[in-house]
Enzyme design. Structure first.
Site, PDB file in Angstrom:
ATOM      1  N   MET A 125       0.835  -1.207   0.000  1.00 24.38           N
ATOM      2  CA  MET A 125       0.000   0.000   0.000  1.00 24.38           C
ATOM      3  C   MET A 125       0.874   1.263   0.000  1.00 24.38           C
ATOM      4  O   MET A 125       0.380   2.366   0.243  1.00 24.38           O
ATOM      5  CB  MET A 125      -0.937   0.007   1.213  1.00 24.38           C
ATOM      6  N   HIS A 178       8.999   1.267   3.441  1.00 22.12           N
ATOM      7  CA  HIS A 178      10.091   1.242   4.412  1.00 22.12           C
ATOM      8  C   HIS A 178      10.911  -0.026   4.186  1.00 22.12           C
ATOM      9  O   HIS A 178      10.622  -0.804   3.266  1.00 22.12           O
ATOM     10  CB  HIS A 178       9.544   1.328   5.842  1.00 22.12           C
ATOM     11  N   HIS A 184       9.073  -3.392   3.535  1.00 23.41           N
ATOM     12  CA  HIS A 184       8.647  -3.616   2.148  1.00 23.41           C
ATOM     13  C   HIS A 184       9.860  -3.971   1.271  1.00 23.41           C
ATOM     14  O   HIS A 184       9.794  -4.865   0.423  1.00 23.41           O
ATOM     15  CB  HIS A 184       8.010  -2.352   1.557  1.00 23.41           C
ATOM     16  N   LYS A 201       4.837  -9.769   9.383  1.00 24.24           N
ATOM     17  CA  LYS A 201       4.257  -8.675  10.169  1.00 24.24           C
ATOM     18  C   LYS A 201       2.734  -8.785  10.187  1.00 24.24           C
ATOM     19  O   LYS A 201       2.082  -8.528  11.188  1.00 24.24           O
ATOM     20  CB  LYS A 201       4.710  -7.350   9.557  1.00 24.24           C
ATOM     21  N   ASP A 202       2.158  -9.150   9.030  1.00 23.86           N
ATOM     22  CA  ASP A 202       0.711  -9.350   8.929  1.00 23.86           C
ATOM     23  C   ASP A 202       0.460 -10.856   8.838  1.00 23.86           C
ATOM     24  O   ASP A 202       0.079 -11.378   7.785  1.00 23.86           O
ATOM     25  CB  ASP A 202       0.170  -8.618   7.706  1.00 23.86           C
ATOM     26  N   GLN A 234      -2.838 -12.224   7.644  1.00 29.36           N
ATOM     27  CA  GLN A 234      -2.995 -11.977   6.204  1.00 29.36           C
ATOM     28  C   GLN A 234      -2.305 -13.082   5.392  1.00 29.36           C
ATOM     29  O   GLN A 234      -2.845 -13.553   4.378  1.00 29.36           O
ATOM     30  CB  GLN A 234      -2.404 -10.613   5.865  1.00 29.36           C
TER      31      GLN A 234
HETATM   32  P1  AMP Z   1       1.414  -2.838   3.473  1.00 29.25           P
HETATM   33  O1  AMP Z   1       1.969  -1.800   2.571  1.00 29.25           O
HETATM   34  O2  AMP Z   1       1.329  -2.423   4.911  1.00 29.25           O
HETATM   35  O3  AMP Z   1       0.129  -3.452   2.955  1.00 29.25           O
HETATM   36  O4  AMP Z   1       2.461  -4.024   3.467  1.00 29.25           O
HETATM   37  C1  AMP Z   1       2.852  -4.654   2.273  1.00 29.25           C
HETATM   38  C2  AMP Z   1       3.625  -5.904   2.593  1.00 29.25           C
HETATM   39  O5  AMP Z   1       4.776  -5.577   3.362  1.00 29.25           O
HETATM   40  C3  AMP Z   1       2.794  -6.890   3.440  1.00 29.25           C
HETATM   41  O6  AMP Z   1       3.039  -8.204   2.980  1.00 29.25           O
HETATM   42  C4  AMP Z   1       3.355  -6.676   4.817  1.00 29.25           C
HETATM   43  O7  AMP Z   1       3.226  -7.792   5.663  1.00 29.25           O
HETATM   44  C5  AMP Z   1       4.804  -6.381   4.521  1.00 29.25           C
HETATM   45  N1  AMP Z   1       5.408  -5.663   5.640  1.00 29.25           N
HETATM   46  C6  AMP Z   1       4.919  -4.554   6.253  1.00 29.25           C
HETATM   47  N2  AMP Z   1       5.706  -4.211   7.292  1.00 29.25           N
HETATM   48  C7  AMP Z   1       6.708  -5.124   7.333  1.00 29.25           C
HETATM   49  C8  AMP Z   1       7.832  -5.324   8.192  1.00 29.25           C
HETATM   50  N3  AMP Z   1       8.100  -4.507   9.208  1.00 29.25           N
HETATM   51  N4  AMP Z   1       8.645  -6.370   7.929  1.00 29.25           N
HETATM   52  C9  AMP Z   1       8.385  -7.217   6.903  1.00 29.25           C
HETATM   53  N5  AMP Z   1       7.348  -7.085   6.065  1.00 29.25           N
HETATM   54  C10 AMP Z   1       6.516  -6.057   6.282  1.00 29.25           C
END
Ligand code: AMP
Length: 279
Positions: free
Chosen positions: A27, A31, A34, A146-147, A150
């Protein structure tokens, strides 16, 4: 890096993309968490596709869709630097036409934890992930532990619907002090950010108890709760559950996923740790 924002443009590229294709759905407001997924995808695939889409369908009406942080320019630079081949950034109406009326409902595993606290969240997640899979046609897709829930939901959907896509789960990336990286950390004040370090502290304590032989979930959860409330957290849930079904465990026999959701101020943070097992 080629940036495309319509499904048609991507479809035109697809025939020329070398396989295997690895997809990293995000999304945005990227960081190191990602980027760790992008690096894994880069190492494994001929073509790496990253997507940035703040999916309205996975936000509740009272949630932070409007104010969710966005930085398309910064994100593109980071992805380009990581060697991403294609960046897919559809707009909301590209993904959901006004007459969109089909939703993916994954059973049981979506009903607990995040699913219970955020009704409709996983319906939105499963639907957008399936749409992204159908558009991008990856061989492998990369998700973060982290998720954790999901990951289970996506894996269940892939199995149940015979999608034939390999799902890779990557470890949680944290700040040097232990805070799990999250786009939502931007909402935290400096004081809240420092209080939120209690999350990692509580998870490490749980791990220590587990390693020392504690197997009763209640004992572990009480200790975790104590650390968190001492730091001023408002607790949504603390769960010790089966890493396969997410059923709550009274006693840990095979291994467990300890996951939690807490508020620091008005910011809701989630984190987790695996005790004696893998996802
Ligand atoms: P998001 O943009 O929050 O939807 O996250 C996109 C992907 O990045 C998802 O698969 C998350 O689980 C992963 N993600 C988010 N934060 C972290 C983190 N701190 N370490 C590893 N993967 C992450």
């Amino acid at each position: 890096m080629i940036a495309v924002s319509t499904i048609e443009e991507y479809k035109r590229l697809l025939g020329n993309l070398a396989r295997p294709i690895g997809l990293v759905p995000t999304m945005g407001y990227l960081h190191e968490g990602h980027l760790s997924l992008v690096r894994a995808a880069r190492a494994d695939n001929q073509t790496v596709v990253a997507s940035i889409f703040v999916n309205p369908a996975q936000f509740g009406p009272e949630e932070d869709f409007e104010r969710y942080p966005r930085d398309m320019t910064g994100d593109s630079l980071l992805l380009e630097r990581e060697g991403v081949d294609v960046l897919f950034t559809p707009g909301a109406t590209e993904m959901y036409t006004p007459d969109h009326n089909t939703w993916v409902r994954v059973g049981t595993v979506t009903e607990r934890l995040e699913g219970a606290s955020r009704p409709g969240h996983f319906r939105g997640v499963a639907t957008v992930v399936l749409k992204l899979f159908n558009i991008i046609r990856p061989d492998t897709a990369y998700f973060g532990q982290k998720d954790a829930q999901q990951v289970l939901v996506v894996k269940k959907m892939v199995r149940d619907l015979n999608l034939g896509i390999d799902i890779k789960t990557m470890p949680i990336i944290r700040s040097a002090e232990g805070l799990a990286l999250s786009s939502r950390n931007k909402y935290l004040s400096p004081a809240e950010k420092s209080s939120a370090l209690a999350i990692f502290k509580s998870l490490k304590l749980a791990e220590k108890l587990f390693k020392e032989g504690t197997r009763q979930s209640d004992v572990i959860k009480k200790q975790v709760e104590h650390v968190l409330t001492q730091a001023g957290a408002k607790i949504d849930y603390i769960s010790v559950a089966s890493p396969d079904t997410l059923e709550e465990l009274e006693t840990i026999s095979q291994g467990a996923l300890l996951s939690l959701a807490v508020y620091f101020g008005s910011t809701r943070l989630i984190d987790n740790i695996l005790l004696g097992c893998a996802l």
